[in-house]
Motif scaffolding. Structure first.
Motif: not given
Length: 350
Positions: A91-113
C-alpha cells in the motif's frame, strides 16, 4: 536463550518439546503447551477473515479501501490503495509504531495504555509513506489495523469477535484468543525483552495491553494450535479454493528470498517451499511453518527477544541462538540434519 517450546506435526504423527525456564526468577520450567503471544502471525488470521468476506461478495479484493473507509482514507490515497495492497503490504502506507514507541522507555510507559485502532490507523496514515501504492512490499502494521477496521465496517461486529467465530473456532483451536486484559490466561512463560542489551537485565513484558497491535499482532496461541490452524488453512478448510489461491499469490520482499502473499509468506528451504508467518512482540518471538499441502507443520516460540549483539552499523549480528533456531526449523520441516548458511532467512525476523 531462556526458554523455548515447539510442536512438529507430520500427518498423524506429532512431537512436542520444551527447554529452559519460563521464569528466570523462580526457575519454573517451560512446557510445550504454554500460551504465547504470537505477534504478527495474527495477520494470517485477519487475512483469512477478510478473504472469507471476499468469498461472500461483501468485499472486493481489488477495490479501493476508500470505498469502505472513506472518512479514514479519503481522497487520492483512498482511491489508489486497494484491499489487496493492505494484505500484501504494498500500500505504501507508513508504520505507526515509531509514533507510539518514540523512545525505549515508552515501551514501559505504554504497558497499560489502551489504544483505539482508528487512532493507530491515523498515525500510520500520517507517517511518511514507504512508496507509491502497489509499487513494492513495505511491511507495516497499519495495513492490518485498517484490515480490522474494514472487517468492522462490512460485518458490523468487532473484528476480534468475527475472527474468533469464523477463523479460530472454525479451525478447531482451543487455546487461541484475543486477550481481554493485559494479563494472559492459562499457563504461560514470562516474556523477556533485552532490547539488544539496552535492558540490563532483560525486562518482563508478559503483562501488557496489546491494543497497540490489535488485528495486526495481539493474538495468543499455543504451538500445537498454530500447527492446527495452518493445517486447516492450507488444507482448504477455512477458505474456498479461489481465495486460498489469492492468499498464496506473492510479491517479492527486498533483500530476502522470502515472498509475501496475503497475510502469508512463502519461504524456500533445502527440501522445498514452505508457507507460514512469524511474529515478534516484546519478549515473545514465534515461527510457524507448513508444507504447501498442509501435511507437515512446525511452530516454535521463545521468551527472550532482541538478544543479539549489534554491529558497528547497529544491525543485529547472527549468532549461536539464531543458528540453533534455523537448524531446528530445517530439521523439523525437512526431517534431515541439514543446516542453513548464516543469515539464510535474510532480514525477515520481524
Amino acid at each position: 536463550m531462556y526458554g523455548a517450546y515447539s510442536a512438529v506435526r507430520d500427518g498423524t504423527e506429532e512431537w512436542q518439546g520444551a527447554a529452559g525456564v519460563a521464569d528466570v526468577g523462580t526457575g519454573r520450567p517451560t512446557t510445550p503447551q504454554m500460551r504465547h503471544r504470537i505477534g504478527s502471525i495474527t495477520k494470517s488470521f485477519t487475512a483469512v477473515a477478510v478473504l472469507q468476506e471476499v468469498a461472500k461478495g461483501r468485499i472486493a479484493l481489488d477495490a479501493p479501501i476508500g470505498r469502505y473507509l472513506p472518512d479514514l482514507v479519503p481522497g487520492q490515497r483512498g482511491r489508489a490503495v486497494t484491499v489487496r495492497m493492505l494484505l500484501n503490504h504494498t500500500s505504501g502506507i507508513g508504520e505507526y509504531a515509531p509514533a507510539i514507541f518514540p523512545t525505549l522507555e515508552s515501551i514501559e510507559g505504554n504497558r497499560f495504555h489502551q489504544f483505539d485502532p482508528r487512532e493507530l490507523a491515523r498515525l500510520g496514515l500520517a507517517a511518511k509513506p514507504t512508496g507509491e501504492p502497489g509499487q513494492a512490499h513495505h511491511y507495516a502494521n497499519t495495513n492490518y489495523v485498517l484490515a480490522g477496521l474494514l472487517l468492522r465496517k462490512v460485518t458490523g461486529r468487532s473484528p476480534e469477535a468475527y475472527i474468533t467465530d469464523h477463523v479460530i473456532r472454525k479451525a478447531g483451536l482451543r487455546h487461541t484468543y484475543f486477550p481481554r486484559s493485559p494479563q494472559l490466561t492459562g499457563p504461560h512463560a514470562m516474556m523477556y525483552e533485552a532490547a539488544y542489551g539496552l535492558f540490563q537485565p532483560p525486562r518482563d513484558f508478559a503483562v501488557y495491553n496489546m491494543s497497540w497491535a490489535g488485528t495486526a499482532g495481539s493474538l495468543v496461541s499455543t504451538m500445537a494450535d498454530l500447527n492446527r490452524f495452518y493445517r486447516a488453512l492450507l488444507g482448504g478448510e477455512l477458505l474456498p479454493a479461489a481465495q486460498l489461491r489469492q492468499m498464496k499469490t506473492t510479491v517479492p520482499i527486498e533483500g530476502s528470498k522470502v515472498r509475501y502473499g496475503l497475510g502469508l509468506f512463502e519461504m524456500p528451504l533445502p527440501c522445498g517451499t514452505v508457507w507460514g508467518h512469524n511474529g515478534l512482540v516484546p519478549g515473545a518471538m514465534t515461527w510457524s511453518l507448513s508444507t504447501a499441502d498442509g501435511r507437515r507443520q512446525m511452530s516454535l516460540g521463545f521468551n527472550l527477544t532482541r538478544y543479539q549483539k549489534l554491529d558497528a552499523h547497529d544491525k543485529p549480528q547472527y549468532g549461536p541462538i539464531d543458528a540453533a533456531m534455523d537448524t531446528h526449523l530445517v530439521q523439523a520441516m525437512c526431517g534431515t540434519g541439514g543446516h542453513l548458511r548464516p543469515g539464510a532467512f535474510g532480514d525477515h525476523r520481524r
